[in-house]
Design a protein around this motif. Structure first.
Motif, PDB file in Angstrom:
ATOM      1  N   MET A   1      23.982 -56.913 -34.833  1.00 27.56           N
ATOM      2  CA  MET A   1      25.155 -56.609 -34.037  1.00 27.56           C
ATOM      3  C   MET A   1      24.971 -57.084 -32.597  1.00 27.56           C
ATOM      4  O   MET A   1      25.885 -57.610 -32.002  1.00 27.56           O
ATOM      5  N   ASP A   2      23.785 -56.892 -32.005  1.00 28.87           N
ATOM      6  CA  ASP A   2      23.533 -57.320 -30.635  1.00 28.87           C
ATOM      7  C   ASP A   2      23.711 -58.825 -30.478  1.00 28.87           C
ATOM      8  O   ASP A   2      24.243 -59.287 -29.470  1.00 28.87           O
ATOM      9  N   GLU A   3      23.267 -59.587 -31.480  1.00 29.48           N
ATOM     10  CA  GLU A   3      23.412 -61.050 -31.440  1.00 29.48           C
ATOM     11  C   GLU A   3      24.884 -61.435 -31.459  1.00 29.48           C
ATOM     12  O   GLU A   3      25.314 -62.350 -30.738  1.00 29.48           O
ATOM     13  N   LEU A   4      25.670 -60.752 -32.255  1.00 32.63           N
ATOM     14  CA  LEU A   4      27.105 -61.017 -32.324  1.00 32.63           C
ATOM     15  C   LEU A   4      27.774 -60.761 -30.974  1.00 32.63           C
ATOM     16  O   LEU A   4      28.579 -61.573 -30.493  1.00 32.63           O
ATOM     17  N   ILE A   5      27.439 -59.673 -30.343  1.00 28.64           N
ATOM     18  CA  ILE A   5      27.993 -59.341 -29.025  1.00 28.64           C
ATOM     19  C   ILE A   5      27.574 -60.386 -27.998  1.00 28.64           C
ATOM     20  O   ILE A   5      28.381 -60.821 -27.166  1.00 28.64           O
ATOM     21  N   GLU A   6      26.339 -60.810 -28.050  1.00 27.20           N
ATOM     22  CA  GLU A   6      25.851 -61.835 -27.129  1.00 27.20           C
ATOM     23  C   GLU A   6      26.627 -63.142 -27.317  1.00 27.20           C
ATOM     24  O   GLU A   6      26.997 -63.799 -26.336  1.00 27.20           O
ATOM     25  N   GLN A   7      26.880 -63.517 -28.561  1.00 32.10           N
ATOM     26  CA  GLN A   7      27.653 -64.732 -28.821  1.00 32.10           C
ATOM     27  C   GLN A   7      29.091 -64.585 -28.314  1.00 32.10           C
ATOM     28  O   GLN A   7      29.680 -65.553 -27.809  1.00 32.10           O
ATOM     29  N   CYS A   8      29.642 -63.393 -28.412  1.00 33.39           N
ATOM     30  CA  CYS A   8      30.988 -63.126 -27.880  1.00 33.39           C
ATOM     31  C   CYS A   8      31.004 -63.317 -26.369  1.00 33.39           C
ATOM     32  O   CYS A   8      31.958 -63.877 -25.817  1.00 33.39           O
ATOM     33  N   ARG A   9      29.978 -62.864 -25.711  1.00 29.43           N
ATOM     34  CA  ARG A   9      29.893 -63.033 -24.255  1.00 29.43           C
ATOM     35  C   ARG A   9      29.815 -64.514 -23.887  1.00 29.43           C
ATOM     36  O   ARG A   9      30.414 -64.952 -22.898  1.00 29.43           O
ATOM     37  N   LYS A  10      29.083 -65.278 -24.684  1.00 25.74           N
ATOM     38  CA  LYS A  10      28.992 -66.720 -24.437  1.00 25.74           C
ATOM     39  C   LYS A  10      30.361 -67.377 -24.649  1.00 25.74           C
ATOM     40  O   LYS A  10      30.771 -68.243 -23.869  1.00 25.74           O
ATOM     41  N   LEU A  11      31.050 -66.969 -25.690  1.00 24.49           N
ATOM     42  CA  LEU A  11      32.384 -67.497 -25.963  1.00 24.49           C
ATOM     43  C   LEU A  11      33.338 -67.135 -24.826  1.00 24.49           C
ATOM     44  O   LEU A  11      34.133 -67.966 -24.379  1.00 24.49           O
ATOM     45  N   ASN A  12      33.243 -65.914 -24.337  1.00 23.43           N
ATOM     46  CA  ASN A  12      34.057 -65.475 -23.211  1.00 23.43           C
ATOM     47  C   ASN A  12      33.846 -66.397 -22.013  1.00 23.43           C
ATOM     48  O   ASN A  12      34.804 -66.826 -21.364  1.00 23.43           O
TER      49      ASN A  12
END
Length: 106
Positions: free
Chosen positions: A1-12
């Motif tokens: 889950m943490d990796e997914l959130i991190e990727q979302c931040r990068k996408l943002n």
């Protein structure tokens, strides 16, 4: 889950760095610098949403009348630039959401 959130931040951040977002911010600031023009546009957009939400059947006549009544506003270069930038950013975000959810079966 943490990796997914991190990727979302990068996408943002990629969205924030995109030309669509930068153009939108410039156009938004430009239109906001003219308070009367900005307020007129926000009223137009509110009325447009009301027509789309609350018109029974086909809203074509109401939309046509709304555009006719606001012809000068719609053809203002600052308003037109803002609407184009807003539309481009919206298309980008819709495409991103579509790609993210492609194949996700809920």
């Amino acid at each position: 889950m943490d990796e997914l959130i991190e990727q979302c931040r990068k996408l943002n951040q990629l969205i924030i760095d995109s030309k669509e977002y930068k153009n939108y911010i410039i156009a938004r600031e430009s239109i906001k610098s003219n308070e009367e023009l900005y307020n007129d546009l926000m009223e137009f957009k509110r009325r447009y949403e009301d027509v789309m939400k609350f018109t029974d059947g086909n809203p074509f006549d109401e939309i046509h009348r709304l555009y006719y009544d606001n012809d000068e506003l719609i053809h203002n270069s600052t308003v037109n630039e803002y609407l184009r930038a807003e539309s481009a950013l919206s298309r980008l975000v819709r495409r991103i959401i579509s790609e993210i959810t492609d194949g996700v079966d809920i």
